[in-house]
Structures are given as C-alpha cells and as structure tokens.
Design a protein around this motif. Structure first.
Motif, PDB file in Angstrom:
ATOM      1  N   GLU A   1      15.046   8.543  -8.617  1.00  0.00           N
ATOM      2  CA  GLU A   1      16.010   9.206  -9.510  1.00  0.00           C
ATOM      3  C   GLU A   1      16.841  10.230  -8.734  1.00  0.00           C
ATOM      4  O   GLU A   1      18.052  10.305  -8.900  1.00  0.00           O
ATOM      5  CB  GLU A   1      15.275   9.934 -10.650  1.00  0.00           C
ATOM      6  N   LEU A   2      16.160  11.009  -7.884  1.00  0.00           N
ATOM      7  CA  LEU A   2      16.852  12.061  -7.119  1.00  0.00           C
ATOM      8  C   LEU A   2      18.009  11.483  -6.306  1.00  0.00           C
ATOM      9  O   LEU A   2      19.085  12.072  -6.230  1.00  0.00           O
ATOM     10  CB  LEU A   2      15.856  12.768  -6.187  1.00  0.00           C
ATOM     11  N   LEU A   3      17.776  10.316  -5.704  1.00  0.00           N
ATOM     12  CA  LEU A   3      18.806   9.807  -4.788  1.00  0.00           C
ATOM     13  C   LEU A   3      20.075   9.348  -5.515  1.00  0.00           C
ATOM     14  O   LEU A   3      21.091   9.077  -4.875  1.00  0.00           O
ATOM     15  CB  LEU A   3      18.234   8.729  -3.854  1.00  0.00           C
ATOM     16  N   LYS A   4      20.013   9.292  -6.855  1.00  0.00           N
ATOM     17  CA  LYS A   4      21.239   8.970  -7.612  1.00  0.00           C
ATOM     18  C   LYS A   4      22.162  10.187  -7.718  1.00  0.00           C
ATOM     19  O   LYS A   4      23.319  10.060  -8.072  1.00  0.00           O
ATOM     20  CB  LYS A   4      20.862   8.469  -9.011  1.00  0.00           C
ATOM     21  N   GLU A   5      21.610  11.388  -7.464  1.00  0.00           N
ATOM     22  CA  GLU A   5      22.444  12.593  -7.613  1.00  0.00           C
ATOM     23  C   GLU A   5      22.443  13.488  -6.369  1.00  0.00           C
ATOM     24  O   GLU A   5      23.149  14.484  -6.320  1.00  0.00           O
ATOM     25  CB  GLU A   5      21.951  13.404  -8.814  1.00  0.00           C
ATOM     26  N   HIS A   6      21.621  13.178  -5.368  1.00  0.00           N
ATOM     27  CA  HIS A   6      21.473  14.058  -4.203  1.00  0.00           C
ATOM     28  C   HIS A   6      21.203  13.168  -3.002  1.00  0.00           C
ATOM     29  O   HIS A   6      20.557  12.132  -3.133  1.00  0.00           O
ATOM     30  CB  HIS A   6      20.274  14.987  -4.458  1.00  0.00           C
ATOM     31  N   LYS A   7      21.686  13.588  -1.817  1.00  0.00           N
ATOM     32  CA  LYS A   7      21.424  12.767  -0.626  1.00  0.00           C
ATOM     33  C   LYS A   7      19.932  12.767  -0.297  1.00  0.00           C
ATOM     34  O   LYS A   7      19.300  13.833  -0.256  1.00  0.00           O
ATOM     35  CB  LYS A   7      22.186  13.321   0.580  1.00  0.00           C
ATOM     36  N   VAL A   8      19.389  11.587  -0.071  1.00  0.00           N
ATOM     37  CA  VAL A   8      17.988  11.446   0.343  1.00  0.00           C
ATOM     38  C   VAL A   8      17.988  10.547   1.579  1.00  0.00           C
ATOM     39  O   VAL A   8      18.614   9.477   1.571  1.00  0.00           O
ATOM     40  CB  VAL A   8      17.122  10.815  -0.776  1.00  0.00           C
ATOM     41  N   GLU A   9      17.331  10.987   2.647  1.00  0.00           N
ATOM     42  CA  GLU A   9      17.357  10.223   3.892  1.00  0.00           C
ATOM     43  C   GLU A   9      15.948   9.850   4.358  1.00  0.00           C
ATOM     44  O   GLU A   9      14.987  10.594   4.119  1.00  0.00           O
ATOM     45  CB  GLU A   9      18.041  11.045   4.994  1.00  0.00           C
TER      46      GLU A   9
ATOM     47  N   CYS B   1      19.005   4.190  -0.290  1.00  0.00           N
ATOM     48  CA  CYS B   1      19.732   3.901  -1.538  1.00  0.00           C
ATOM     49  C   CYS B   1      18.780   3.536  -2.673  1.00  0.00           C
ATOM     50  O   CYS B   1      19.187   3.531  -3.839  1.00  0.00           O
ATOM     51  CB  CYS B   1      20.806   2.843  -1.332  1.00  0.00           C
ATOM     52  N   ALA B   2      17.522   3.260  -2.388  1.00  0.00           N
ATOM     53  CA  ALA B   2      16.539   3.026  -3.454  1.00  0.00           C
ATOM     54  C   ALA B   2      15.140   3.132  -2.863  1.00  0.00           C
ATOM     55  O   ALA B   2      14.966   3.001  -1.640  1.00  0.00           O
ATOM     56  CB  ALA B   2      16.737   1.646  -4.085  1.00  0.00           C
ATOM     57  N   MET B   3      14.173   3.389  -3.741  1.00  0.00           N
ATOM     58  CA  MET B   3      12.767   3.446  -3.298  1.00  0.00           C
ATOM     59  C   MET B   3      11.901   2.779  -4.338  1.00  0.00           C
ATOM     60  O   MET B   3      12.174   2.875  -5.534  1.00  0.00           O
ATOM     61  CB  MET B   3      12.302   4.905  -3.148  1.00  0.00           C
ATOM     62  N   VAL B   4      10.833   2.139  -3.884  1.00  0.00           N
ATOM     63  CA  VAL B   4       9.926   1.484  -4.829  1.00  0.00           C
ATOM     64  C   VAL B   4       8.486   1.737  -4.380  1.00  0.00           C
ATOM     65  O   VAL B   4       8.192   1.700  -3.180  1.00  0.00           O
ATOM     66  CB  VAL B   4      10.273  -0.019  -4.992  1.00  0.00           C
TER      67      VAL B   4
ATOM     68  N   LEU C   1       0.824  -1.220   0.000  1.00  0.00           N
ATOM     69  CA  LEU C   1       0.000   0.000   0.000  1.00  0.00           C
ATOM     70  C   LEU C   1       0.858   1.271   0.000  1.00  0.00           C
ATOM     71  O   LEU C   1       0.323   2.376  -0.062  1.00  0.00           O
ATOM     72  CB  LEU C   1      -0.893   0.023   1.248  1.00  0.00           C
ATOM     73  N   TYR C   2       2.177   1.126   0.103  1.00  0.00           N
ATOM     74  CA  TYR C   2       3.060   2.274   0.354  1.00  0.00           C
ATOM     75  C   TYR C   2       4.227   2.359  -0.628  1.00  0.00           C
ATOM     76  O   TYR C   2       4.553   1.387  -1.314  1.00  0.00           O
ATOM     77  CB  TYR C   2       3.678   2.129   1.760  1.00  0.00           C
ATOM     78  N   GLY C   3       4.891   3.537  -0.591  1.00  0.00           N
ATOM     79  CA  GLY C   3       6.234   3.637  -1.117  1.00  0.00           C
ATOM     80  C   GLY C   3       7.153   3.029  -0.059  1.00  0.00           C
ATOM     81  O   GLY C   3       6.955   3.263   1.136  1.00  0.00           O
ATOM     82  N   VAL C   4       8.142   2.205  -0.482  1.00  0.00           N
ATOM     83  CA  VAL C   4       8.989   1.511   0.494  1.00  0.00           C
ATOM     84  C   VAL C   4      10.457   1.864   0.215  1.00  0.00           C
ATOM     85  O   VAL C   4      10.872   1.975  -0.943  1.00  0.00           O
ATOM     86  CB  VAL C   4       8.745  -0.019   0.442  1.00  0.00           C
ATOM     87  N   THR C   5      11.219   2.068   1.310  1.00  0.00           N
ATOM     88  CA  THR C   5      12.606   2.524   1.177  1.00  0.00           C
ATOM     89  C   THR C   5      13.587   1.377   1.381  1.00  0.00           C
ATOM     90  O   THR C   5      13.335   0.465   2.178  1.00  0.00           O
ATOM     91  CB  THR C   5      12.916   3.604   2.237  1.00  0.00           C
ATOM     92  N   ASP C   6      14.703   1.456   0.666  1.00  0.00           N
ATOM     93  CA  ASP C   6      15.821   0.535   0.877  1.00  0.00           C
ATOM     94  C   ASP C   6      16.920   1.327   1.583  1.00  0.00           C
ATOM     95  O   ASP C   6      17.500   2.248   0.995  1.00  0.00           O
ATOM     96  CB  ASP C   6      16.303   0.004  -0.481  1.00  0.00           C
TER      97      ASP C   6
ATOM     98  N   ASP D   1      10.640  -2.991   5.584  1.00  0.00           N
ATOM     99  CA  ASP D   1       9.271  -2.686   6.028  1.00  0.00           C
ATOM    100  C   ASP D   1       9.140  -1.202   6.364  1.00  0.00           C
ATOM    101  O   ASP D   1       8.194  -0.785   7.013  1.00  0.00           O
ATOM    102  CB  ASP D   1       8.902  -3.551   7.241  1.00  0.00           C
ATOM    103  N   LEU D   2      10.117  -0.383   5.921  1.00  0.00           N
ATOM    104  CA  LEU D   2      10.074   1.057   6.218  1.00  0.00           C
ATOM    105  C   LEU D   2       9.298   1.780   5.117  1.00  0.00           C
ATOM    106  O   LEU D   2       9.818   2.005   4.014  1.00  0.00           O
ATOM    107  CB  LEU D   2      11.491   1.627   6.333  1.00  0.00           C
TER     108      LEU D   2
END
Ligand code: G1P
Length: 294
Positions: A243-251, A193-196, A173-178, A207-208
């Motif tokens: 895409e953003l996290l390939k060029e900019h820090k995303v936390e 490092c990735a999101m889906v 049901l969500y966007g999930v972070t790696d 599960d985040l």
C-alpha cells in the motif's frame, strides 16, 4: 545527521524452528560464538546510528531485556577479582546514549501487527525494522548494510527494503518484490512497484526476497492500523508496504554482506562457523579444527 534514530525489533516469536533449544530460553538468546544473536543485531543497529531500540516482546522472554540491563552482583564480583576485560564485556554492551525499551505483543497476529505494537513509541518518526532471526555479516566492511540503507533513505527520500536473490524453490518462504525486472547491484537500490508475501513459485514476480531489514517512514504505522490479515491469516508488513508504495517511494536495497537465518538449525550452525572463523580468539584454532574434520 540522519533522522532515523529508532529501531523496532520484534522478538515475540515462539522459535518453533529451533526447538527444543528454544523451549526455556528465547531463541534470540542462543549464542553465535560469544554473544547472543540479539546482541549481534543490536550492535548492527547501533553502528547504523540508532539511539532508541524498541523490543516487541511477550511473556517468557525477559532474558532478552535482562541481558542488556546491569547485573550488579556479577559486575561487583568481577570487579573484586580484577577481571576487567570480562567486566567491560558485560557492563558496556550498550553505549550510554542508546536506550532499550520494550512493548508487549499480547497476541501472535503476525509481523505487521508486531511492528504496529511499537507505533506510539515510534511516534511519527522514521524507523528501521530488524528481524532478529537474520544476521547480516558485514565482516571487515567499513559500513554495514543497515547504515547504507539509512543513507539511501535520507538521500532518495524512499523507504528501503533489504533484498537478496533466493532460489526459485524458496520464494514461498519470503516477501517478494516486483522491481520490473531490474536487479540492483550489491549496495544499490531500485524502485519497487509491488510486493507480495509468500507467493507460490509460479506467481512470484521475481527472485528478490525481503531478508529482514527495513527503513520506513512513520506513515507505515497508519497503513498497518488498517491492514487486514493476509498470508497465513496474519497481518503482514509486506501488505502494508504494498500500500505504501502507491503513495511513497519504496526501494529494494541489494545487500553487500552475507545473511544467516539463525531461526533454523542449519542457518544457526552456519552462522557459528562463519563468525567463529572471524573471531580473533577462535579463528585460528577453529580453522585448524575444521580442516581436520575434512
Ligand atoms: C518474514 C516476513 C517476510 C520476509 C521474512 C525474512 O517472514 O513476513 O516478508 O521475507 O520474514 O526473513 P517470516 O520468516 O517471519 O515468516
């Protein structure tokens, strides 16, 4: 002083999960205790230092804009009757240094598309995105989670995405972070490092889950302009962030408060119980009532 002064709040959704309640009124106008959900959310943004709020809206939802506008006749009548407390609660919802603007999303093409509708007003500044279905309750905390995210954005020079652990059977049901197996403590951030968007349980990287608060650099608007439809055939904010996290820090920022999803019936009821037990006018009698229900 933070550079993050703008908030984009998408309110063009149809509210299908709370029908028939949301048939003739926007779901964002449904009350949690004595204020519509959207007012709780806008107060959260103001507490986090936001000065310009951009509603991404559509036809049939003008009650939201009206709620934050002045209501001359009502205010005049309350004034005549000396009802000063109520008058104050309807006439001073928004401080005078905060502006609310709106843009239209003329087609339902997804969250990424809705956020991009605000690109010209955001105009090369960092901004927060707030999904108004989700209430974040930071009761009795000096700072709310959005404030802490804005501070982390400035201090780490990294986009901040609010996450919380969800049960495995709900990740779809969500966007999930790696986050490479790292689980930040509540109130802390860790690199993503990735999101889906809406993965199957077996494909989810963790599960985040993303829970409706983002602090983003202006660059995301350019990426959204080129984002192709993804999950559900919609333009997904999650795909642009990947895409953003390939060029900019995303936390990933792990929240300290508790969330309520007011876009579904159970979450809406739970929010009313929690906020009803915190409101000075209702807390005591409501607690007594709930005890009697067993
Ligand atoms: C949206 C986002 C999703 C996020 C969710 C949080 O999905 O696309 O990444 O996890 O909000 O509530 P929606 O609930 O609109 O399908």
């Amino acid at each position: 002083m933070s550079t993050v002064k703008k908030a984009v709040i998408p309110v063009a959704g149809l509210g299908t999960r709370v029908l028939p309640a949301s048939k003739a009124i926007p779901k964002e106008m449904m009350p949690v205790v004595d204020k519509p959900v959207i007012q709780h959310v806008i107060e959260e943004a103001i507490q986090a230092g936001i000065k310009e709020i951009i509603l991404v809206t559509r036809s049939g939802k003008s009650a939201i804009e009206d709620h934050f506008d002045s209501h001359f006749e009502l205010e005049h009548q309350l004034d005549l009757k000396n009802k000063t407390t109520i008058l104050d609660s309807v006439s001073n919802i928004i401080p005078s240094d905060v502006t609310i603007l709106s843009v239209r999303q003329s087609e339902a093409k997804g969250l990424g598309h809705a956020v991009h509708c605000a690109a010209r007003i955001v105009n090369n500044e960092p901004f927060v995105v707030i999904l108004p279905d989700v209430l974040v309750n930071n009761y009795q905390q000096a700072e709310n989670d959005l404030q802490k995210m804005v501070q982390a954005f400035d201090e780490h020079n990294a986009a901040q995405i609010m996450v919380e652990s969800v049960p495995q059977d709900q990740v779809h049901l969500y966007g999930v972070t790696d986050c490479k197996g790292v689980k930040p403590e509540a109130g802390d951030s860790t690199p993503i490092c990735a999101m889906v968007e809406k993965p199957k349980a077996e494909d989810a990287p963790s599960d985040l889950a993303v829970v409706g608060r983002y602090v983003l650099p202006a660059r995301i608007m350019e990426l959204l302009a080129n984002t192709k439809p993804g999950a559900g055939g919609e333009i997904q904010l999650t795909d642009a962030l990947d895409e953003l996290l390939k060029e900019h820090k995303v936390e990933a920022y792990r929240m300290t408060g508790k969330t309520f999803d007011c876009g579904n019936k159970l979450g809406f009821l739970q929010a009313n119980v929690a906020y009803g037990l915190q409101h000075p006018e209702t807390a005591e009698a409501f607690k007594q009532f709930l005890t009697e229900q067993g």
